[in-house]
Design an enzyme around this catalytic site. Structure first.
Site, PDB file in Angstrom:
ATOM      1  N   LYS A   1     -15.104 -17.117  -9.911  1.00 51.68           N
ATOM      2  CA  LYS A   1     -16.505 -17.106  -9.481  1.00 51.68           C
ATOM      3  C   LYS A   1     -17.113 -15.801  -9.983  1.00 51.68           C
ATOM      4  O   LYS A   1     -16.777 -14.723  -9.458  1.00 51.68           O
ATOM      5  CB  LYS A   1     -16.601 -17.146  -7.960  1.00 51.68           C
ATOM      6  CG  LYS A   1     -16.125 -18.448  -7.316  1.00 51.68           C
ATOM      7  CD  LYS A   1     -16.024 -18.291  -5.808  1.00 51.68           C
ATOM      8  CE  LYS A   1     -15.771 -19.621  -5.118  1.00 51.68           C
ATOM      9  NZ  LYS A   1     -15.386 -19.442  -3.696  1.00 51.68           N
TER      10      LYS A   1
ATOM     11  N   GLU B   1     -22.229 -28.501   0.212  1.00 45.36           N
ATOM     12  CA  GLU B   1     -22.007 -28.758  -1.217  1.00 45.36           C
ATOM     13  C   GLU B   1     -22.233 -30.215  -1.588  1.00 45.36           C
ATOM     14  O   GLU B   1     -21.752 -30.696  -2.611  1.00 45.36           O
ATOM     15  CB  GLU B   1     -20.602 -28.296  -1.613  1.00 45.36           C
ATOM     16  CG  GLU B   1     -20.438 -26.800  -1.396  1.00 45.36           C
ATOM     17  CD  GLU B   1     -19.108 -26.245  -1.893  1.00 45.36           C
ATOM     18  OE1 GLU B   1     -18.230 -27.022  -2.288  1.00 45.36           O
ATOM     19  OE2 GLU B   1     -18.977 -25.007  -1.875  1.00 45.36           O
TER      20      GLU B   1
HETATM   21  P1  PGA Z   1     -18.282 -20.353  -0.530  1.00 44.66           P
HETATM   22  O1  PGA Z   1     -17.114 -21.414  -0.531  1.00 44.66           O
HETATM   23  O2  PGA Z   1     -19.063 -20.501  -1.763  1.00 44.66           O
HETATM   24  O3  PGA Z   1     -19.023 -20.678   0.732  1.00 44.66           O
HETATM   25  O4  PGA Z   1     -17.607 -18.996  -0.430  1.00 44.66           O
HETATM   26  C1  PGA Z   1     -16.573 -21.955  -1.691  1.00 44.66           C
HETATM   27  C2  PGA Z   1     -15.086 -21.871  -1.714  1.00 44.66           C
HETATM   28  O5  PGA Z   1     -14.449 -21.386  -0.760  1.00 44.66           O
HETATM   29  O6  PGA Z   1     -14.499 -22.240  -2.723  1.00 44.66           O
HETATM   30 ZN    ZN Z   2     -12.444 -21.644  -1.918  1.00 46.86          ZN
END
Ligand code: PGA
Ligand code: ZN
Length: 399
Positions: A329, A201
């Site tokens: 998400k 990230e």
């Molecule tokens: P991921 O991690 O997008 O790899 O699932 C992001 C998070 O855990 O917030």
């Molecule tokens: Zn997370």
């Protein structure tokens, strides 16, 4: 609005992995596109992800052909049609990622048809009069990467700064970019490396003395730069990643949930700026969440793998006192409507929402519009660098 045609294409995310881009063509002849990110540390109850071969199979395309020529007055009717068409609890028939891509592309078509910005169109449909037009989001920016997002020795997946924007997002983003650079220099000098490895990230991903050291370094730099008024700290433990056989492997030792809660509490005592801890325990360890939420008054325990952007799970967790904040998400849910319903469920129960990217990102900045439409407490978008910068730029533009 009438759907004329649709398309499912393959593109690649920031890790070079295959992901989905969806297109929707509408009556006026225009086409709208959206791409779907991919997570690596995923909760087990997330919407199903299918590969491109399955997504674009003759069978799936035949199923989706039911969209063609259909009229949908709004987002909800489009998403409900897709949910019915799929017919499974976890969206494995069509694929949650395929459904979300289509749902996002349709949202864009709808906003163009309504002659509105995407966030405005979403806000009008889902938040109506309750909508808040002024928005001062907190930016959750992951600057040191560990866990499954990096090749280093940290068990904790993310060490974040939480930047207050206070009505001037551009200045806040500038402060964050310069902090990110200063941190890179500081780490380079401390650890004697010229090229610091970068995690999934965009955060720095070196080895550290222990899981606490990154917090100490971040809080020290915040203080030295005189940023204590607008910068706080957060962590995402993503504890599914270090939980197995009933115990947590943390700092080279096997520890129980109460012991781990004590460790987090100790971190907060040593670093008062530490405000939020996401997924401190594995997704089934509700007792751990309850215990920590009680210990950390004035701070927030945040659910991600625990709650997977599911309205019902968020409501349950809120009622049991497990969380004070929740990650949203859209691709955990699988349609725009369901992601927004998850936000609504959280807000009705006083839970703070943080609309979030995934570790495998594209340049699509859709989530920023969801966050603004909902008046979310925060946006979580990684380090202000590389492919993540698109989301920062969109935030500056619309916030
Ligand atoms: P991921 O991690 O997008 O790899 O699932 C992001 C998070 O855990 O917030
Ligand atoms: Zn997370």
């Amino acid at each position: 609005m009438r759907v004329k045609d649709f398309a499912i294409d393959e593109i690649f995310d920031s890790r070079g992995n295959s992901t989905i881009e969806a297109g929707i063509a509408v009556g006026n002849g225009f086409a709208f596109y959206a791409s779907v990110p991919a997570g690596k540390s995923r909760g087990s109850r997330e919407a199903a992800v299918v590969g491109f071969t399955e997504a674009s199979s003759a069978k799936n395309l035949r199923r989706l052909a039911a969209l063609k020529g259909k009229d949908f007055p709004n987002q909800r009717s489009f998403d409900e049609f897709l949910i019915k068409l799929d017919g499974t609890e976890d969206k494995r028939m069509i694929g949650g990622n395929v459904m979300l891509g289509l749902s996002m592309a349709f949202a864009r078509a709808l906003s163009a048809n309504r002659k509105m910005e995407l966030w405005e169109s979403l806000q009008k449909e889902f938040f109506g009069k309750a909508a808040q037009r002024t928005w001062k989001p907190v930016i959750f920016s992951n600057l040191i990467n560990g866990g499954e997002h990096a090749r280093n020795d940290l068990d904790i997946q993310e060490y974040m700064v939480l930047v207050k924007t206070q009505g001037d997002v551009k200045s806040a983003v500038k402060r964050l970019i310069s902090f990110y650079r200063d941190l890179g220099e500081k780490l380079g000098t401390m650890k004697r490396v010229s090229n610091i490895p970068i995690g999934d990230e965009g955060g720095y991903s070196l080895d550290f003395k222990n899981n606490f050291e990154p917090l100490a370094i971040l809080s020290d730099l915040v203080r030295k730069k005189g940023l204590s008024g607008t910068f706080r700290l957060g962590m995402d433990a993503a504890a599914n990643g270090f939980f197995s056989g009933g115990a947590y492997s943390f700092g080279g030792k096997k520890v129980t949930a109460p012991k781990l809660a004590g460790i987090y509490e100790g971190y907060c005592k040593k670093v008062p700026a530490l405000y939020s801890i996401e997924d401190p325990f594995s997704e089934r360890d509700t007792a751990g969440f309850a215990l920590l939420s009680k210990k950390l008054e004035g701070r927030i325990v945040v659910g991600d793998d625990l709650t997977v952007t599911n309205r019902r799970l968020i409501e349950e967790c809120a009622e049991k006192g497990l969380i004070g904040g929740v990650i949203i998400k859209p691709n955990q849910a699988g349609t725009v409507t369901e992601a927004i319903e998850a936000v609504q469920g959280a807000h009705e129960r006083g839970i703070r929402t943080i609309v979030s990217h995934r570790s495998g990102e594209t340049d699509d900045a859709f989530i920023i519009h969801v966050a603004k439409a909902a008046g979310a407490y925060g946006v979580k978008i990684g380090a202000p660098a590389r492919e993540r910068i698109f989301k920062f730029n969109e935030l500056v533009r619309i916030a």
